[in-house]
Design a protein around this motif. Structure first.
Motif, PDB file in Angstrom:
ATOM      1  N   GLN A  11      -6.811   4.479  -4.581  1.00 35.97           N
ATOM      2  CA  GLN A  11      -5.846   4.097  -5.607  1.00 35.97           C
ATOM      3  C   GLN A  11      -4.738   3.220  -5.037  1.00 35.97           C
ATOM      4  O   GLN A  11      -4.341   2.232  -5.653  1.00 35.97           O
ATOM      5  CB  GLN A  11      -5.232   5.343  -6.261  1.00 35.97           C
ATOM      6  CG  GLN A  11      -6.188   6.106  -7.131  1.00 35.97           C
ATOM      7  CD  GLN A  11      -5.604   7.441  -7.603  1.00 35.97           C
ATOM      8  OE1 GLN A  11      -4.681   7.998  -6.987  1.00 35.97           O
ATOM      9  NE2 GLN A  11      -6.144   7.960  -8.684  1.00 35.97           N
ATOM     10  N   ALA A  12      -4.239   3.569  -3.857  1.00 39.32           N
ATOM     11  CA  ALA A  12      -3.173   2.774  -3.223  1.00 39.32           C
ATOM     12  C   ALA A  12      -3.689   1.390  -2.841  1.00 39.32           C
ATOM     13  O   ALA A  12      -2.988   0.388  -3.022  1.00 39.32           O
ATOM     14  CB  ALA A  12      -2.615   3.500  -2.004  1.00 39.32           C
ATOM     15  N   ALA A  20      -2.102  -1.974  -4.602  1.00 40.80           N
ATOM     16  CA  ALA A  20      -1.541  -3.025  -3.742  1.00 40.80           C
ATOM     17  C   ALA A  20      -2.253  -4.350  -3.966  1.00 40.80           C
ATOM     18  O   ALA A  20      -1.607  -5.403  -4.053  1.00 40.80           O
ATOM     19  CB  ALA A  20      -1.640  -2.613  -2.276  1.00 40.80           C
ATOM     20  N   ALA A  21      -3.572  -4.330  -4.067  1.00 43.15           N
ATOM     21  CA  ALA A  21      -4.333  -5.565  -4.278  1.00 43.15           C
ATOM     22  C   ALA A  21      -3.936  -6.227  -5.591  1.00 43.15           C
ATOM     23  O   ALA A  21      -3.733  -7.444  -5.653  1.00 43.15           O
ATOM     24  CB  ALA A  21      -5.834  -5.278  -4.251  1.00 43.15           C
ATOM     25  N   HIS A  65       0.833  -1.206   0.000  1.00 37.66           N
ATOM     26  CA  HIS A  65       0.000   0.000   0.000  1.00 37.66           C
ATOM     27  C   HIS A  65       0.872   1.262   0.000  1.00 37.66           C
ATOM     28  O   HIS A  65       0.637   2.191  -0.790  1.00 37.66           O
ATOM     29  CB  HIS A  65      -0.925  -0.021   1.222  1.00 37.66           C
ATOM     30  CG  HIS A  65      -1.753   1.208   1.372  1.00 37.66           C
ATOM     31  ND1 HIS A  65      -3.008   1.313   0.833  1.00 37.66           N
ATOM     32  CD2 HIS A  65      -1.510   2.385   2.011  1.00 37.66           C
ATOM     33  CE1 HIS A  65      -3.508   2.518   1.128  1.00 37.66           C
ATOM     34  NE2 HIS A  65      -2.601   3.181   1.839  1.00 37.66           N
ATOM     35  N   GLU A  66       1.866   1.299   0.860  1.00 36.99           N
ATOM     36  CA  GLU A  66       2.731   2.487   0.937  1.00 36.99           C
ATOM     37  C   GLU A  66       3.590   2.634  -0.319  1.00 36.99           C
ATOM     38  O   GLU A  66       3.839   3.747  -0.779  1.00 36.99           O
ATOM     39  CB  GLU A  66       3.582   2.457   2.205  1.00 36.99           C
ATOM     40  CG  GLU A  66       2.782   2.399   3.505  1.00 36.99           C
ATOM     41  CD  GLU A  66       1.721   3.482   3.672  1.00 36.99           C
ATOM     42  OE1 GLU A  66       1.852   4.567   3.073  1.00 36.99           O
ATOM     43  OE2 GLU A  66       0.751   3.242   4.412  1.00 36.99           O
ATOM     44  N   LEU A  67       4.024   1.508  -0.890  1.00 39.62           N
ATOM     45  CA  LEU A  67       4.742   1.571  -2.171  1.00 39.62           C
ATOM     46  C   LEU A  67       3.863   2.169  -3.260  1.00 39.62           C
ATOM     47  O   LEU A  67       4.346   2.894  -4.135  1.00 39.62           O
ATOM     48  CB  LEU A  67       5.203   0.179  -2.603  1.00 39.62           C
ATOM     49  CG  LEU A  67       6.482  -0.335  -2.000  1.00 39.62           C
ATOM     50  CD1 LEU A  67       6.709  -1.790  -2.407  1.00 39.62           C
ATOM     51  CD2 LEU A  67       7.660   0.528  -2.407  1.00 39.62           C
ATOM     52  N   LYS A  98      -9.031  -7.246   3.999  1.00 34.39           N
ATOM     53  CA  LYS A  98      -9.252  -5.945   3.354  1.00 34.39           C
ATOM     54  C   LYS A  98      -8.658  -5.927   1.943  1.00 34.39           C
ATOM     55  O   LYS A  98      -9.303  -5.464   0.997  1.00 34.39           O
ATOM     56  CB  LYS A  98      -8.640  -4.821   4.191  1.00 34.39           C
ATOM     57  CG  LYS A  98      -8.812  -3.453   3.580  1.00 34.39           C
ATOM     58  CD  LYS A  98      -8.183  -2.378   4.431  1.00 34.39           C
ATOM     59  CE  LYS A  98      -8.313  -1.024   3.740  1.00 34.39           C
ATOM     60  NZ  LYS A  98      -7.715   0.049   4.527  1.00 34.39           N
ATOM     61  N   VAL A  99      -7.445  -6.426   1.788  1.00 33.81           N
ATOM     62  CA  VAL A  99      -6.817  -6.471   0.461  1.00 33.81           C
ATOM     63  C   VAL A  99      -7.608  -7.401  -0.458  1.00 33.81           C
ATOM     64  O   VAL A  99      -7.860  -7.078  -1.615  1.00 33.81           O
ATOM     65  CB  VAL A  99      -5.342  -6.897   0.554  1.00 33.81           C
ATOM     66  CG1 VAL A  99      -4.765  -7.222  -0.813  1.00 33.81           C
ATOM     67  CG2 VAL A  99      -4.523  -5.801   1.225  1.00 33.81           C
ATOM     68  N   LEU A 100      -8.025  -8.538   0.065  1.00 29.90           N
ATOM     69  CA  LEU A 100      -8.821  -9.475  -0.725  1.00 29.90           C
ATOM     70  C   LEU A 100     -10.118  -8.822  -1.201  1.00 29.90           C
ATOM     71  O   LEU A 100     -10.478  -8.923  -2.383  1.00 29.90           O
ATOM     72  CB  LEU A 100      -9.136 -10.738   0.075  1.00 29.90           C
ATOM     73  CG  LEU A 100     -10.004 -11.736  -0.686  1.00 29.90           C
ATOM     74  CD1 LEU A 100      -9.168 -12.509  -1.687  1.00 29.90           C
ATOM     75  CD2 LEU A 100     -10.719 -12.663   0.266  1.00 29.90           C
ATOM     76  N   LYS A 101     -10.808  -8.138  -0.307  1.00 27.02           N
ATOM     77  CA  LYS A 101     -12.072  -7.488  -0.683  1.00 27.02           C
ATOM     78  C   LYS A 101     -11.850  -6.379  -1.700  1.00 27.02           C
ATOM     79  O   LYS A 101     -12.659  -6.184  -2.603  1.00 27.02           O
ATOM     80  CB  LYS A 101     -12.793  -6.978   0.558  1.00 27.02           C
ATOM     81  CG  LYS A 101     -13.377  -8.113   1.382  1.00 27.02           C
ATOM     82  CD  LYS A 101     -14.140  -7.613   2.582  1.00 27.02           C
ATOM     83  CE  LYS A 101     -14.767  -8.791   3.325  1.00 27.02           C
ATOM     84  NZ  LYS A 101     -15.557  -8.352   4.469  1.00 27.02           N
TER      85      LYS A 101
END
Length: 131
Positions: free
Chosen positions: A78-79, A83-84, A54-56, A116-119
């Protein structure tokens, strides 16, 4: 089953000119601008991967860390999506879903990401299918 290991994310950070530092307590991560990313020292493996990705994204997308309001909200979305897409491939998702069905907790565990990333990832692909 994950495609992007922590080492690969750290290599990507170096390629993008980002520097990773750590902090104690508080938020999981923060992008300070100018390639500086801080991650909380005690993050577990999944949270480390997902937070770093996410930070990248903030760095790669040249986001303004001082943004507020709707601009900040847009940058966060967007981040999250960047990331996802980095952490989950459609093939890996299909393989995991074939094993576990549409169970977010199990899919996230299999894919080495947070729920959260999966969703976020599933919402991206649901929008694509609807279009």
């Amino acid at each position: 089953m994950t495609t992007t290991t922590d080492r690969n994310l750290e290599q990507l950070a170096a390629q993008l000119g980002a520097v990773i530092v750590t902090h104690e307590g508080g938020e999981k991560g923060r992008y300070y601008g100018n390639g500086i990313i801080s991650l909380r020292r005690n993050l577990g493996p999944k949270n480390y991967r997902c937070t770093l990705a996410h930070e990248l994204a903030h760095h790669a997308l040249d986001h303004d860390p001082a943004a507020t309001g709707w601009v900040h909200d847009r940058q966060e979305r967007q981040a999250n999506e960047w990331a996802a897409r980095l952490l989950i491939s459609p093939t890996e998702y299909q393989q995991a879903e074939a094993l576990y069905g549409p169970q977010p907790q199990l899919l996230a565990h299999e894919l080495g990401v947070t729920v959260k990333v999966l969703k976020t990832w599933t919402s991206i692909y649901e929008r694509k299918l609807a279009a």
